[in-house]
Motif scaffolding. Structure first.
Motif, PDB file in Angstrom:
ATOM      1  N   VAL A 178       0.826  -1.212   0.000  1.00  0.00           N
ATOM      2  CA  VAL A 178       0.000   0.000   0.000  1.00  0.00           C
ATOM      3  C   VAL A 178       0.862   1.265   0.000  1.00  0.00           C
ATOM      4  CG1 VAL A 178      -1.982  -1.094   1.105  1.00  0.00           C
ATOM      5  CG2 VAL A 178      -0.195  -0.053   2.525  1.00  0.00           C
ATOM      6  N   GLY A 179       2.207   1.137  -0.021  1.00  0.00           N
ATOM      7  CA  GLY A 179       3.080   2.308  -0.112  1.00  0.00           C
ATOM      8  C   GLY A 179       3.757   2.699   1.178  1.00  0.00           C
ATOM      9  N   LYS A 180       3.881   1.786   2.146  1.00  0.00           N
ATOM     10  CA  LYS A 180       4.509   2.118   3.429  1.00  0.00           C
ATOM     11  C   LYS A 180       6.009   2.390   3.254  1.00  0.00           C
ATOM     12  CE  LYS A 180       3.290  -1.739   5.412  1.00  0.00           C
ATOM     13  NZ  LYS A 180       2.612  -2.352   4.238  1.00  0.00           N
ATOM     14  N   SER A 181       6.706   1.494   2.550  1.00  0.00           N
ATOM     15  CA  SER A 181       8.146   1.666   2.350  1.00  0.00           C
ATOM     16  C   SER A 181       8.449   2.881   1.485  1.00  0.00           C
ATOM     17  CB  SER A 181       8.734   0.406   1.712  1.00  0.00           C
ATOM     18  OG  SER A 181       8.538  -0.725   2.533  1.00  0.00           O
ATOM     19  N   SER A 182       7.581   3.197   0.535  1.00  0.00           N
ATOM     20  CA  SER A 182       7.801   4.372  -0.301  1.00  0.00           C
ATOM     21  C   SER A 182       7.733   5.647   0.531  1.00  0.00           C
ATOM     22  CB  SER A 182       6.750   4.414  -1.420  1.00  0.00           C
ATOM     23  OG  SER A 182       6.837   3.255  -2.230  1.00  0.00           O
ATOM     24  N   PHE A 183       6.787   5.708   1.474  1.00  0.00           N
ATOM     25  CA  PHE A 183       6.687   6.888   2.347  1.00  0.00           C
ATOM     26  C   PHE A 183       7.923   7.013   3.235  1.00  0.00           C
ATOM     27  CE2 PHE A 183       5.399   8.677   6.479  1.00  0.00           C
ATOM     28  CZ  PHE A 183       5.031   9.949   6.059  1.00  0.00           C
ATOM     29  N   LEU A 184       8.398   5.875   3.798  1.00  0.00           N
ATOM     30  CA  LEU A 184       9.590   5.920   4.655  1.00  0.00           C
ATOM     31  C   LEU A 184      10.796   6.399   3.858  1.00  0.00           C
ATOM     32  CD1 LEU A 184      10.832   5.205   7.439  1.00  0.00           C
ATOM     33  CD2 LEU A 184      11.379   2.971   6.499  1.00  0.00           C
ATOM     34  N   LYS A 185      10.922   5.957   2.617  1.00  0.00           N
ATOM     35  CA  LYS A 185      12.053   6.372   1.800  1.00  0.00           C
ATOM     36  C   LYS A 185      11.953   7.840   1.411  1.00  0.00           C
ATOM     37  CE  LYS A 185      14.944   4.410  -1.822  1.00  0.00           C
ATOM     38  NZ  LYS A 185      15.067   3.309  -2.805  1.00  0.00           N
ATOM     39  N   SER A 186      10.725   8.392   1.374  1.00  0.00           N
ATOM     40  CA  SER A 186      10.543   9.795   0.989  1.00  0.00           C
ATOM     41  C   SER A 186      10.900  10.748   2.114  1.00  0.00           C
ATOM     42  CB  SER A 186       9.091  10.029   0.540  1.00  0.00           C
ATOM     43  OG  SER A 186       8.763   9.221  -0.574  1.00  0.00           O
ATOM     44  N   VAL A 187      10.622  10.354   3.360  1.00  0.00           N
ATOM     45  CA  VAL A 187      10.823  11.286   4.484  1.00  0.00           C
ATOM     46  C   VAL A 187      12.135  11.050   5.215  1.00  0.00           C
ATOM     47  CG1 VAL A 187       8.352  11.597   4.800  1.00  0.00           C
ATOM     48  CG2 VAL A 187       9.534   9.818   6.094  1.00  0.00           C
ATOM     49  N   THR A 188      12.795   9.907   5.001  1.00  0.00           N
ATOM     50  CA  THR A 188      14.062   9.626   5.681  1.00  0.00           C
ATOM     51  C   THR A 188      15.080   9.164   4.652  1.00  0.00           C
ATOM     52  OG1 THR A 188      13.613   7.292   6.117  1.00  0.00           O
ATOM     53  CG2 THR A 188      12.763   8.877   7.711  1.00  0.00           C
ATOM     54  N   ARG A 189      16.273   8.862   5.145  1.00  0.00           N
ATOM     55  CA  ARG A 189      17.333   8.333   4.287  1.00  0.00           C
ATOM     56  C   ARG A 189      17.495   6.827   4.434  1.00  0.00           C
ATOM     57  NH1 ARG A 189      22.350  12.681   4.794  1.00  0.00           N
ATOM     58  NH2 ARG A 189      21.239  14.496   3.969  1.00  0.00           N
ATOM     59  N   ALA A 190      16.485   6.168   4.954  1.00  0.00           N
ATOM     60  CA  ALA A 190      16.573   4.718   5.147  1.00  0.00           C
ATOM     61  C   ALA A 190      16.652   4.009   3.808  1.00  0.00           C
ATOM     62  CB  ALA A 190      15.367   4.224   5.941  1.00  0.00           C
ATOM     63  N   ASP A 191      17.529   3.027   3.727  1.00  0.00           N
ATOM     64  CA  ASP A 191      17.716   2.258   2.501  1.00  0.00           C
ATOM     65  C   ASP A 191      16.714   1.103   2.504  1.00  0.00           C
ATOM     66  OD1 ASP A 191      18.623   1.240   0.182  1.00  0.00           O
ATOM     67  OD2 ASP A 191      20.483   0.396   0.985  1.00  0.00           O
ATOM     68  N   VAL A 192      15.494   1.393   2.080  1.00  0.00           N
ATOM     69  CA  VAL A 192      14.421   0.404   2.090  1.00  0.00           C
ATOM     70  C   VAL A 192      14.200  -0.085   0.671  1.00  0.00           C
ATOM     71  CG1 VAL A 192      12.078  -0.074   2.870  1.00  0.00           C
ATOM     72  CG2 VAL A 192      13.401   1.740   3.962  1.00  0.00           C
ATOM     73  N   ASP A 193      14.001  -1.379   0.545  1.00  0.00           N
ATOM     74  CA  ASP A 193      13.737  -1.960  -0.773  1.00  0.00           C
ATOM     75  C   ASP A 193      12.277  -1.731  -1.138  1.00  0.00           C
ATOM     76  OD1 ASP A 193      14.010  -3.298  -3.111  1.00  0.00           O
ATOM     77  OD2 ASP A 193      13.981  -5.316  -2.236  1.00  0.00           O
ATOM     78  N   VAL A 194      12.029  -1.059  -2.249  1.00  0.00           N
ATOM     79  CA  VAL A 194      10.676  -0.758  -2.724  1.00  0.00           C
ATOM     80  C   VAL A 194      10.449  -1.540  -4.005  1.00  0.00           C
ATOM     81  CG1 VAL A 194       9.090   1.045  -3.493  1.00  0.00           C
ATOM     82  CG2 VAL A 194      10.763   1.531  -1.684  1.00  0.00           C
TER      83      VAL A 194
END
Length: 651
Positions: A178-194
């Motif tokens: 639903v876009g949880k990792s995309s939001f985290l990657k937008s507001v932080t510098r966390a290296d999350v796989d999307v």
């Protein structure tokens, strides 16, 4: 409490554990014992080995037990996370087996030390030592599975993110994709796989960002499906654990376009299922992918159901699109503002006590405040001077403004040129006293009252006049007898001149010897006669010493080193060469027994003192002057029975 698991030391396998302990025992303790030793010494030798081995086992096991977290001492979030990932019962059993092994090794050591006290021979002591170390090794080999399990737990704990349960936290949850990792990657510098498929995120991810100079952490949780708690797998239980235990603002993401693969009704039903976990937390329903479908595009029934989830002051709806970045910062700012306000309110307000007084931190502050009131009940208004009332507000652009110290500094050359007058505002009876020097008092008197500022000029004038009169012969008198007053003046003048000369010389010496060592003049050189007399008093024959010193003072040429009776042409004579070679050999060889000893009595005293000094060394088995010394390059046989830090497979 911010818990990190990266500091846990590696856990060795049972074989490595055994090699470490036995290698340390053999390296740290003596390795040779003989049958001719006293039985008490043999017992102590093997008792020490058993005790040292047991202590090393206990020390290593204690380090492992202390390195892992105790479940009763950590935050409930970390406790449930450990239970979800590794099963807390297995974790406790593994640590309990290590603790039991430590206790058993201590019992084995105590029992065999008691048996060694009554051993009667070297063979019996050695067999008891072997039995003790063998039983300890058997206990260690039984720890094969617990040690492997704990090392795997350590490796996995080291890869977990560092989550602070008490800091400002945004927790992102919802259905998969639903876009949880995309939001985290937008507001932080966390290296999350999307990725565009479900269950891309299989564990907790943490990112950090700053808002109003405060540090926030955002946690991306794995997707949750709507089924009973007993049927959830390990990935989903991580999300449930974070939602249940972390004090945070919940961001429940929904995809109204249904591109995630789940209907809007299913997503709302999941919200209702996990809503009990949102108690006492800020909850936001975040509508994602508004570039595809907005809440206004839904049918009336779905809009009514969505509005039913929103309660005034309880649940708030926010909208964004991670693809077009529309509303991302607005969602972040709104959640952070509400979270800051809620945390401040919780700190200030924690209810009232049974007595009706305000409790919590606000109550503590109010209880410290005390307002004093007059006893007579008269109301006394605050007094404000008229000068303060009439004072105009400072305006930098007003030409009639009052001058500040900064204005004076700019007018007089700026910083580094103008110094602010700190005494300008002194309130004294006379303004001329402001810049007077502070008096220096000695014995109750002001020193300035007794100091003549022209004393040096007057003294110089008197000295010039004195020199002039002396040059003109004023003091030259033909009278043979002078009166006492003139004699006293002459004596004092001479003393003053000598004192001045000494002061000048001292100043010159200090200046010239500023960077050089000051050596007493009496220590710079010693006479040969003084040394000769001193050695004669001690009973030494100084004839050869004096002759050698005199020959060195004249020079070391071959002609001068010869005696007066020899011919200068005898240098090439073989007998002369043999004679000189014998002299040099005699000079290089010396008898340590006779050197420096004047008579037999002195030699006897010296030998007795040497034996007395060596007695303590012999008693303590210390190395003495006569012991054989092995240099740093030791021969190989001295290393037999010892091993370095290399491999231990050969044992």
């Amino acid at each position: 409490m911010k818990t990190t698991w990266k500091d846990i030391q590696p856990v060795p396998t049972s074989q490595e554990f055994l090699d470490i302990v036995l290698s340390r025992t053999q390296r740290r303790l003596p390795t040779q014992i003989r049958a001719g030793f006293q039985i008490s010494r043999i017992r102590n030798f093997y008792t020490r080995k058993v005790k040292f081995t047991a202590e090393t086992f206990s020390e290593k096991l204690s380090l492992i037990l202390d390195g892992f977290p105790r479940l009763q001492d950590i935050h409930p979030f970390h406790k449930d996370l450990l239970n979800t990932l590794y099963d807390a019962d297995h974790f406790r059993i593994a640590l309990g087996q290590l603790s039991t092994a430590k206790h058993l090794i201590e019992i084995v050591s105590r029992d065999y030390v008691r048996l060694l006290k009554y051993a009667q021979s070297l063979f019996q002591c050695k067999q008891l030592k072997r039995a003790a170390l063998g039983r300890m090794a058997t206990i260690c080999r039984r720890l094969k599975d617990p040690l492997l399990y704990l090392d795997q737990v350590r490796q996995h704990l080291g890869r977990l993110p560092s989550i602070d349960p008490n800091t400002r936290t945004l927790l992102i949850c919802g259905y998969p994709n639903v876009g949880k990792s995309s939001f985290l990657k937008s507001v932080t510098r966390a290296d999350v796989d999307v990725q565009p498929y479900a269950f891309t995120t299989k564990s907790l991810f943490v990112g950090h960002f700053d808002y109003k100079y405060l540090r926030f952490q955002a946690i991306d949780t794995p997707g949750i499906l709507d089924h009973p708690l007993e049927e959830m797998n390990t990935i989903e239980m991580q999300s449930i654990t974070a939602i249940a235990h972390l004090r945070s603002a919940i961001l429940y993401f929904m995809d109204l376009s249904e591109q995630c693969g789940y209907t809007v009704q299913a997503q709302m039903q999941l919200f209702q299922s996990i809503k009990p976990l949102f108690a006492n937390k800020l909850v936001f329903i975040v509508i994602n992918k508004i570039d595809v479908t907005r809440p206004e595009d839904l049918d009336e029934e779905s809009q009514a159901a969505l509005q039913a989830l929103l309660k005034p002051g309880d649940v708030e709806m926010l909208q964004l699109s991670c693809t077009t970045e529309e509303g991302v910062q607005e969602v972040k700012n709104a959640a952070c503002e509400r979270l800051i306000a809620d945390r401040v309110a919780q700190k200030l307000k924690s209810g009232t006590n049974s007595s009706g007084t305000v409790g919590g931190r606000l109550g503590d502050v109010l209880n410290r405040i005390h307002v004093a009131r007059p006893m007579d009940g008269v109301v006394r208004e605050a007094f404000i001077p008229d000068a303060v009332k009439k004072m105009k507000k400072y305006d930098k652009m007003d030409p009639e403004r009052r001058k500040l110290a900064r204005d004076l500094e700019e007018e007089n050359g700026g910083a580094g040129v103008f110094n602010v007058d700190l005494k300008d505002k002194y309130l004294l009876a006379n303004d001329e006293w402001k810049h007077d020097k502070i008096p220096e008092i000695f014995d109750g008197k002001n020193i300035a009252d007794f100091v003549d500022p022209d004393i040096e000029a007057k003294l110089q004038a008197l000295e010039d006049e004195e020199e002039k009169l002396e040059a003109e012969g004023y003091y030259d008198s033909d009278e043979s007898i002078e009166d006492d007053e003139d004699a006293d003046i002459r004596m004092k003048a001479e003393i003053i001149r000598e004192k001045q000369t000494l002061i000048r010389n001292d100043a010159k010496m200090k200046k010239s010897l500023k960077n050089r060592a000051i050596i007493p003049r009496s220590s710079t050189r010693k006479k040969l006669s003084d040394m000769d007399d001193q050695l004669d008093q001690l009973g030494f024959d100084t004839t050869s010493i004096v002759s050698r010193a005199r020959s060195q003072s004249r020079g070391r040429t071959p002609l001068r080193s010869r005696t007066g009776t020899e011919d200068a042409m005898d240098v090439d004579d073989p007998a002369y060469e043999a004679k000189m070679r014998a002299k040099s050999r005699a000079r290089s060889q010396s008898n340590r027994r006779d050197d420096g000893v004047t008579n037999e009595t002195a030699r006897t005293k010296a030998e007795r003192a040497q034996k007395l000094g060596q007695r303590k060394m012999n008693r303590m088995a210390r190395q003495g002057e006569a012991d054989r010394h092995v240099p740093a390059a030791m021969p190989k046989h001295l290393f037999s029975g010892k091993r370095g830090m290399g491999k231990t497979n050969s044992r």
